[in-house]
Design an enzyme around this catalytic site. Sequence first.
Site, short mmCIF file in Angstrom:
data_model
loop_
_atom_site.label_atom_id
_atom_site.label_comp_id
_atom_site.label_asym_id
_atom_site.label_seq_id
_atom_site.Cartn_x
_atom_site.Cartn_y
_atom_site.Cartn_z
CD GLU A 1 -2.94 1.16 2.29
OE1 GLU A 1 -2.83 0.33 3.21
OE2 GLU A 1 -3.89 1.97 2.20
CD GLU B 1 -8.13 2.00 5.03
OE1 GLU B 1 -7.46 1.19 5.67
OE2 GLU B 1 -7.65 2.68 4.10
MN MN Z 1 -5.68 2.32 3.22
#
Ligand code: MN
Length: 295
Positions: free
Chosen positions: A156, A250
């Site tokens: 990420e 998220e």
């Molecule tokens: Mn994230």
Amino acid sequence: MAEANGARPANPLGVHALVWTGDWTPESARRAVESTVAAGYDLLELSLHDLTGIDTAGTRRLLAEAGIGLSCSRGLSFEADLSSPDPEVSTRGQALLEESLRVCAELGADRLCGALYGALGKYAAPATERGREHVVRGLADLASRAAELGITLGLEVVNRYESNLVNTAAEALRLIEDIGASNVDLHLDTYHMNIEERDFVSPVLRADDRLGYVHIGENHRGYLGSGHIDFGAFFHALAEIGYAGPITFESFSTAVVSPGLSSDLAVWRDLWDDGFDLAAHARRFIADQLAAAHR
Ligand code: MN
């Protein structure tokens, strides 16, 4: 669940467990899985920041019964940081990753993603060449073990206050190239892209088929559409490269607090108090964006 207009999105749509719960007791796990299904999602993402007390067999059973998938994510800590130039600290990071991979496999997840390369927090200095070498070697080792377990690692891209090593897609893609394993791919997050990238399109086009996982978050990590992220541009870019992978919502609020992770993520204020309303809204928002982008 049938869509009111048109087909169900082709991408698996996921939701981060922190929308539902800050811990993972058997009761919380059941509630999280049931809420994920009720809000119309295909996939749950569980952060492995606290490996103690996860009933892996029980969680796996819950997921199978509900018919939803699981992806796991995590970042490291400054005490166990793969990217540290200090070999002892780096080795502790590697051990934490190996333990997380084991738990990920026990849970039946096919993906471990997040900031696998380093601590989730503000570094006091730039990354070092030696620390980066530790990451390349460590993640190459982890990737070969993950391949045996059928697990893909997603790196990420996070903002400068949460990593000094991987702040842009270009940096992550270089790292992935250096690791040189076919089961390591790119994980983009619109919240972080908003801070570090020039736009929401070029990183997606650059990644192309190396993009394996997506986090959708507003600039303030609250309700989608209540901030200023250019989701239209981002979803059109995903359509342009034919992205068919998971898209996971998220969001964080002090309404659901996970000690440790919430503080690492600097969750200091309420952006919502009803996780179900938030997640159901996000599910509609993402499906609408996908539908519009594929017109
Ligand atoms: Mn994230």
